[in-house]
Design a protein around this motif. Structure first.
Motif, PDB file in Angstrom:
ATOM      1  N   UNK A 224     100.451 -32.336 110.358  1.00 14.66           N
ATOM      2  CA  UNK A 224     101.682 -33.002 110.777  1.00 14.66           C
ATOM      3  C   UNK A 224     102.260 -32.324 112.014  1.00 14.66           C
ATOM      4  N   UNK A 225     102.188 -30.992 112.052  1.00 13.26           N
ATOM      5  CA  UNK A 225     102.641 -30.232 113.226  1.00 13.26           C
ATOM      6  C   UNK A 225     101.586 -29.183 113.548  1.00 13.26           C
ATOM      7  N   UNK A 226     101.094 -29.189 114.780  1.00 10.89           N
ATOM      8  CA  UNK A 226     100.050 -28.243 115.189  1.00 10.89           C
ATOM      9  C   UNK A 226     100.430 -27.592 116.508  1.00 10.89           C
ATOM     10  N   UNK A 227      99.877 -26.412 116.743  1.00 14.36           N
ATOM     11  CA  UNK A 227     100.164 -25.701 117.984  1.00 14.36           C
ATOM     12  C   UNK A 227      98.895 -25.037 118.496  1.00 14.36           C
ATOM     13  N   UNK A 228      98.759 -24.979 119.812  1.00 13.63           N
ATOM     14  CA  UNK A 228      97.653 -24.235 120.420  1.00 13.63           C
ATOM     15  C   UNK A 228      98.113 -23.644 121.745  1.00 13.63           C
ATOM     16  N   UNK A 229      97.406 -22.597 122.168  1.00 12.09           N
ATOM     17  CA  UNK A 229      97.683 -21.949 123.453  1.00 12.09           C
ATOM     18  C   UNK A 229      96.791 -22.564 124.531  1.00 12.09           C
ATOM     19  N   UNK A 230      97.351 -22.656 125.720  1.00  9.78           N
ATOM     20  CA  UNK A 230      96.585 -23.114 126.875  1.00  9.78           C
ATOM     21  C   UNK A 230      97.051 -22.294 128.065  1.00  9.78           C
ATOM     22  N   UNK A 231      96.137 -21.539 128.668  1.00 12.25           N
ATOM     23  CA  UNK A 231      96.555 -20.631 129.733  1.00 12.25           C
ATOM     24  C   UNK A 231      97.567 -19.632 129.194  1.00 12.25           C
ATOM     25  N   UNK A 232      98.693 -19.517 129.872  1.00  9.22           N
ATOM     26  CA  UNK A 232      99.752 -18.614 129.420  1.00  9.22           C
ATOM     27  C   UNK A 232     100.826 -19.320 128.611  1.00  9.22           C
ATOM     28  N   UNK A 233     100.631 -20.623 128.328  1.00 12.71           N
ATOM     29  CA  UNK A 233     101.647 -21.390 127.623  1.00 12.71           C
ATOM     30  C   UNK A 233     101.196 -21.897 126.271  1.00 12.71           C
ATOM     31  N   UNK A 234     101.997 -22.779 125.684  1.00 15.23           N
ATOM     32  CA  UNK A 234     101.721 -23.317 124.361  1.00 15.23           C
ATOM     33  C   UNK A 234     102.037 -24.802 124.317  1.00 15.23           C
ATOM     34  N   UNK A 235     101.324 -25.500 123.424  1.00 15.49           N
ATOM     35  CA  UNK A 235     101.574 -26.913 123.164  1.00 15.49           C
ATOM     36  C   UNK A 235     101.827 -27.081 121.668  1.00 15.49           C
ATOM     37  N   UNK A 236     102.938 -27.737 121.324  1.00 14.01           N
ATOM     38  CA  UNK A 236     103.249 -28.076 119.936  1.00 14.01           C
ATOM     39  C   UNK A 236     103.324 -29.591 119.842  1.00 14.01           C
ATOM     40  N   UNK A 237     102.526 -30.161 118.955  1.00  6.96           N
ATOM     41  CA  UNK A 237     102.534 -31.618 118.787  1.00  6.96           C
ATOM     42  C   UNK A 237     102.808 -31.955 117.329  1.00  6.96           C
ATOM     43  N   UNK A 238     103.622 -33.014 117.135  1.00  2.94           N
ATOM     44  CA  UNK A 238     103.891 -33.473 115.777  1.00  2.94           C
ATOM     45  C   UNK A 238     103.520 -34.939 115.619  1.00  2.94           C
ATOM     46  N   UNK A 239     103.097 -35.306 114.411  1.00  2.07           N
ATOM     47  CA  UNK A 239     102.837 -36.699 114.097  1.00  2.07           C
ATOM     48  C   UNK A 239     104.174 -37.412 113.911  1.00  2.07           C
ATOM     49  N   UNK A 240     104.261 -38.637 114.366  1.00  2.00           N
ATOM     50  CA  UNK A 240     105.472 -39.452 114.336  1.00  2.00           C
ATOM     51  C   UNK A 240     106.557 -38.841 115.221  1.00  2.00           C
ATOM     52  N   UNK A 241     107.819 -38.764 114.751  1.00  2.00           N
ATOM     53  CA  UNK A 241     108.919 -38.561 115.681  1.00  2.00           C
ATOM     54  C   UNK A 241     109.810 -37.352 115.397  1.00  2.00           C
ATOM     55  N   UNK A 242     110.515 -36.914 116.478  1.00  2.00           N
ATOM     56  CA  UNK A 242     111.504 -35.834 116.373  1.00  2.00           C
ATOM     57  C   UNK A 242     112.724 -36.320 115.578  1.00  2.00           C
ATOM     58  N   UNK A 243     113.177 -37.534 115.912  1.00  2.00           N
ATOM     59  CA  UNK A 243     114.433 -38.050 115.378  1.00  2.00           C
ATOM     60  C   UNK A 243     114.146 -38.895 114.142  1.00  2.00           C
ATOM     61  N   UNK A 244     114.622 -38.445 112.981  1.00  2.00           N
ATOM     62  CA  UNK A 244     114.343 -39.141 111.728  1.00  2.00           C
ATOM     63  C   UNK A 244     115.047 -40.500 111.713  1.00  2.00           C
ATOM     64  N   UNK A 245     114.275 -41.573 111.539  1.00  2.00           N
ATOM     65  CA  UNK A 245     114.826 -42.922 111.585  1.00  2.00           C
ATOM     66  C   UNK A 245     114.769 -43.642 110.241  1.00  2.00           C
ATOM     67  N   UNK A 246     114.001 -43.104 109.310  1.00  2.00           N
ATOM     68  CA  UNK A 246     113.908 -43.716 107.985  1.00  2.00           C
ATOM     69  C   UNK A 246     113.470 -42.652 107.001  1.00  2.00           C
ATOM     70  N   UNK A 247     113.745 -42.863 105.727  1.00  2.00           N
ATOM     71  CA  UNK A 247     113.343 -41.898 104.714  1.00  2.00           C
ATOM     72  C   UNK A 247     113.145 -42.609 103.387  1.00  2.00           C
TER      73      UNK A 247
END
Length: 369
Positions: A224-247
Motif C-alpha cells: 500500500x505504501x512503498x519507498x525506495x532510494x534513487x541517487x541521493x533522494x527518496x521516492x514514496x508511493x502509495x496506492x490510491x489517495x492522500x485525501x480520504x474520500x470514503x470509508x
C-alpha cells in the motif's frame, strides 16, 4: 471505472474554465469525510504536541517553499496539508517543468500525475540530487515507472471502489510510520475505483512500509505504501489517495461517535481526549472515518518532518562551491560561480559536479573549492 474517472476529470476542467470566479474547490468524496478529515487533523496536532513535541516543533518551522504540490484531478493532498497547518506551494502539472526545485524540498504529486517529458526529467533530476518525492495512485505509471524504471510497477489489475484493512510494518523502525495507529485496530485504506495496485520489481531496493493482506487477496498485490532510494533522494508511493474520500465501518468501535471513541479507544491521554471530545468536528465524525483519515494525515506529516530534518544532510552533500562558472550543455543548465555543488565523479584533473537543482557539469578540479 476508467471511463467514469476520466469523464469526471473532463467535467471538472470544463467547470474550472467556465466558472473562474469560484473560490476554492468543493470537498472530494462523501460529505461526511470532510468532517472526518478536519477532526483527524485536530487529533493529530493534539497527540503530537503531547507525545512528540520536538517533531511538532519541526513541523511548525516548515516554510511554504519547502513543500511543492502538483495539483491533480482525483486527489488533493493540499487539503490535508492545510488541515494539518503545513505551508506549501501548489503548481499545475504544466507549471512544474518551469518551477525551481532543489534537493532540500519535498515534492508531492497528486493523482493522476500527467507531467510530460520535461516535467518527468525535472522530477528525476530533483530526486537524484537528494529531493523527496511523494506520489499516489496513477502517478505510479505516469511518473514513477517512467522516471524511475525497475523499482515498482502497476500489477495490471485495477481495483474496485473499495476499502481494505492495512497492516503497518512498525518493525521496520521507519520514522514515517510513527503514530499511524490511533487505536489498537488496524487502519482502513480507501481504494478509488481503478486504483493501481503496486508490484515490487526490486525487493532488495524497495521497502514496503504498509501492506494489506485483504488487498493481496482481492487484487493480487499487498503493498500500500512503498519507498525506495534513487541517487541521493527518496521516492514514496502509495496506492490510491492522500485525501480520504470514503470509508467503511467494520466494528462496534468504528461505529462510535468521535468523542466517545477518543475517550474509550484511542491512544490519547485522558486530558487530550476530553479536550477534543466536545469539538464539533470530532463530535460529528464517526470513529472509523476519523481513524482512517488520521492514518493518511500522519504519514504525510511524518514525511514533511523527516524532509525538514534531512536538510542538514543535503547541506553536507553540497559543501563545495564553484570558483568559476561552468557552461551550459545540451543535458544541463550552466552553473554559475558560487554555486554549491557535490563532486560525483573524477577523471584526472576533471570532476563532474552536481548542483542542488540537479544540473551536472564537468569542470577543472581546481575550480571546486
Amino acid at each position: 471505472m476508467f471511463f467514469v474517472r476520466t469523464l469526471r476529470a473532463a467535467l471538472v476542467g470544463v467547470l474550472c474554465l467556465a466558472l473562474p470566479a469560484l473560490a476554492g474547490d468543493p470537498p472530494l468524496g462523501e460529505a461526511k469525510m470532510s468532517t472526518a478529515n478536519k477532526a483527524a487533523a485536530k487529533v493529530l496536532k493534539a497527540r503530537m504536541q503531547e507525545e512528540r513535541p520536538e517533531d511538532y516543533a519541526v513541523l511548525q518551522k516548515v516554510e511554504a517553499a519547502e513543500v511543492v504540490v502538483v495539483s491533480g484531478e482525483y486527489d488533493r493532498v493540499e487539503d490535508v496539508l492545510r488541515e494539518v497547518g503545513v505551508p506549501h506551494v501548489v503548481v499545475t502539472p504544466m507549471q512544474l517543468a518551469r518551477t525551481p526545485l532543489n534537493a532540500k524540498q519535498l515534492l508531492i504529486i497528486n493523482c493522476s500525475g500527467s507531467l510530460g517529458p520535461k516535467g518527468l526529467e525535472k522530477v528525476r533530476k530533483f530526486v537524484n540530487a537528494g529531493g523527496f518525492l511523494y506520489t499516489t495512485d496513477w502517478a505510479l505509471t505516469n511518473v514513477v515507472e517512467k522516471a524511475f524504471p525497475g523499482f515498482i510497477a502497476f500489477n495490471g489489475r485495477e481495483t474496485a471502489d473499495d476499502v481494505v484493512e492495512v497492516q503497518v510494518k512498525e518493525s521496520s523502525g521507519s520514522n514515517l510510520l510513527k503514530h499511524l495507529h490511533l487505536a489498537n485496530a488496524n487502519p482502513k485504506w480507501w481504494l478509488e475505483g481503478s486504483s493501481y495496485p503496486i508490484r515490487v520489481l526490486a525487493p532488495d531496493k524497495v521497502e514496503v512500509l504498509v501492506e494489506s493482506r485483504e488487498m493481496k487477496k482481492k487484487y493480487g498485490a499487498a503493498p500500500v505504501a512503498v519507498m525506495f532510494r534513487y541517487g541521493d533522494g527518496k521516492v514514496l508511493h502509495i496506492a490510491s489517495h492522500f485525501y480520504l474520500q470514503r470509508n467503511q465501518v467494520r466494528s462496534v468501535a468504528e461505529a462510535k461517535k468521535g468523542g466517545a471513541y477518543l475517550k474509550e479507544d484511542a491512544k490519547l491521554s485522558k486530558k487530550a481526549a476530553e479536550a477534543l471530545a466536545n469539538d464539533e468536528d470530532v463530535k460529528n465524525a464517526q470513529a472509523g472515518d476519523l481513524q482512517s483519515a488520521y492514518a493518511a494525515q500522519q504519514m504525510t506529516s511524518n514525511l514533511v518532518i523527516e524532509r525538514k530534518k534531512d536538510q542538514a544532510r543535503i547541506d553536507q552533500l553540497y559543501s563545495k562551491t564553484l570558483a568559476q562558472p561552468a557552461p551550459a550543455s545540451r543535458a544541463s543548465a550552466g552553473l554559475g560561480s558560487g554555486t554549491r555543488v557535490k563532486v560525483v565523479e573524477q577523471k584526472g584533473e576533471k570532476v563532474k559536479v552536481r548542483s542542488m537543482e540537479g544540473d551536472e557539469a564537468w569542470v577543472d578540479l581546481a575550480a571546486v573549492k
